[in-house]
Design an enzyme around this catalytic site. Structure first.
Site, PDB file in Angstrom:
ATOM      1  N   ASP A  23      78.956  12.603  96.991  1.00 30.64           N
ATOM      2  CA  ASP A  23      79.269  11.889  95.750  1.00 30.64           C
ATOM      3  C   ASP A  23      79.285  10.394  96.030  1.00 30.64           C
ATOM      4  O   ASP A  23      80.064   9.630  95.444  1.00 30.64           O
ATOM      5  CB  ASP A  23      80.599  12.345  95.154  1.00 30.64           C
ATOM      6  CG  ASP A  23      80.759  11.935  93.684  1.00 30.64           C
ATOM      7  OD1 ASP A  23      79.734  11.608  93.042  1.00 30.64           O
ATOM      8  OD2 ASP A  23      81.900  11.928  93.187  1.00 30.64           O
TER       9      ASP A  23
ATOM     10  N   GLY B 257      83.677   8.000  92.748  1.00 27.89           N
ATOM     11  CA  GLY B 257      82.760   8.466  93.768  1.00 27.89           C
ATOM     12  C   GLY B 257      83.373   8.268  95.147  1.00 27.89           C
ATOM     13  O   GLY B 257      84.589   8.216  95.310  1.00 27.89           O
TER      14      GLY B 257
END
Length: 403
Positions: free
Chosen positions: A277, A313
């Site tokens: 991510d 993220g």
């Protein structure tokens, strides 16, 4: 056929060796297990120590090395694809987060052009595009901008399925409790697109309904989703218990505590997919970055956050995720496969992520402490990481099988 030998390798889910691999036209043609028997002939590349594995596969990455895919120019896309090989990644699925649907559709063509431009360059290959949004829960949207969230109406799914560049769309994350979501799962999966449940407030029963409709993954388990409780399994409980789901895990040890990483490993044995991510901050020093236009600050603790403190993220690289999971005492071979074969299987790609006859010759040579030393994509050696040490004889430096 060019050959490469290693004293140890991860093959078929176990640590074995010595092994010699023969490659032709970018494909593995033979895997020889020597054990204690002498080799029949010297290999073209003889690795003296360390471990040889398949190339890593990252199915959720928003950017890295100062580049955000949503805003990147051609040079930015190419720099990321090239630099990822230094982290052992040989295949990846660039991820776009929530934005106006038109912008996401336009981004498909950008990814197609990048994949065409990067072919046969030794860079990590683009497997397809992952759309993480806009069909997400307004109460579990995380860092995604709420103003761009949308319901997966028939018209919206039509637009995706009929979009120019539709062939590169390989995965969609959505919240299955939204109106129209189950029909959307049916339609997307029928079109060959993987559906992942994520950014969702769904109950376990709704997760099961999504699996019945064809959903097969959960996006960053335990993050931005209804949690696990003793009477309501929520998203983590439902997806760990249901063997139809692969469980994406951000193993930076911040998104999910080490103890819970171990719980997920046991609860979804063989189905854990290590993902990064990653955003533009990955591989970069602390400072200010962007995620799809959202200002993000990477602090000294290594965790990127937006202005209100929400984790945005990660700054993780996939080789670090492997090291993190190994540090928890988990089996080396299975951890490597959670970052290679298992994510490839989750996408239905049985030609990558494994050392096996017929698979692409994507290989990583690791040091004994699991830092990548050399990487090959389709049998072509990628540019070595800046920290790599040249230890092979000059006469055996080449393992390129393309003319």
């Amino acid at each position: 056929m060019p050959t490469i030998s290693a004293p140890r390798a991860v093959v078929d889910g176990r640590l074995t060796g010595p092994v010699t691999i023969a490659v032709q036209d970018g494909v593995i043609r033979e895997v020889r297990h020597h054990h204690d028997a002498p080799r029949s002939a010297p290999a073209d590349v003889a690795l003296p120590d360390g471990i040889l594995t398949a190339g890593l596969v990252d199915i959720q990455i928003n950017g890295a090395f100062g580049v955000d895919f949503c805003a990147a120019d051609d040079d930015g896309w190419d720099r990321v694809a090239s630099a990822l090989t230094g982290t052992g990644v040989t295949s990846f699925q660039p991820t776009y987060i929530t934005a106006p649907l038109g912008a996401l559709v336009s981004g498909l063509q950008t990814a197609i052009e990048a994949r065409q431009r990067q072919a046969d360059t030794g860079s990590a290959r683009i497997l397809g595009v992952h759309l993480e949004g806009p069909f997400l829960s307004p109460v579990r949207h995380g860092v995604h901008e709420k103003r761009y969230l949308a319901e997966p109406t028939a018209e919206a799914i039509d637009r995706l399925l009929n979009a120019p560049g539709r062939e590169i769309l390989t995965m969609v994350t959505l919240a299955p409790e939204l109106p129209g979501a189950i029909d959307a799962v049916h339609r997307l999966t029928a079109a060959g697109i993987r559906v992942s449940v994520g950014h969702t407030d769904a109950l376990a029963a709704q997760i099961t309904a999504a699996a019945d409709a064809g959903a097969t993954l959960v996006t960053h388990i335990f993050n931005a989703q209804r949690g696990l409780a003793h009477r309501e399994p929520g998203v983590p409980g439902a997806t760990m218990a249901d063997r139809r789901f692969y469980c994406g895990l951000i193993a930076d040890l911040h998104h999910v505590a080490p103890e819970i990483c171990g719980l997920i490993w046991k609860g979804a044995r063989g189905r854990v997919v290590l993902v990064t991510d990653a955003i533009a901050a990955a591989g970069m020093p602390p400072g200010e970055y962007e995620l799809s236009g959202i200002p993000v600050v990477l602090s000294e603790d290594g965790v990127p956050r937006n202005a209100d403190g929400t984790i945005a993220g990660s700054a993780l690289t996939l080789d670090q995720a492997v090291r993190n999971m190994i540090s928890l005492g988990l089996p080396v071979a299975q951890v490597v496969e959670a970052a290679s074969r298992v994510p490839a299987d989750a996408l239905g790609r049985h030609d990558v992520g494994r050392i096996a006859v017929g698979a692409r010759a994507d290989l990583v040579w690791w040091s004994d402490d699991f830092h990548p030393r050399r990487t090959w994509v389709d049998g072509r050696e990628a540019q070595a990481p800046a920290t790599a040490t040249a230890v092979l004889p000059a006469a055996r430096e080449s393992f390129a099988v393309s003319p």
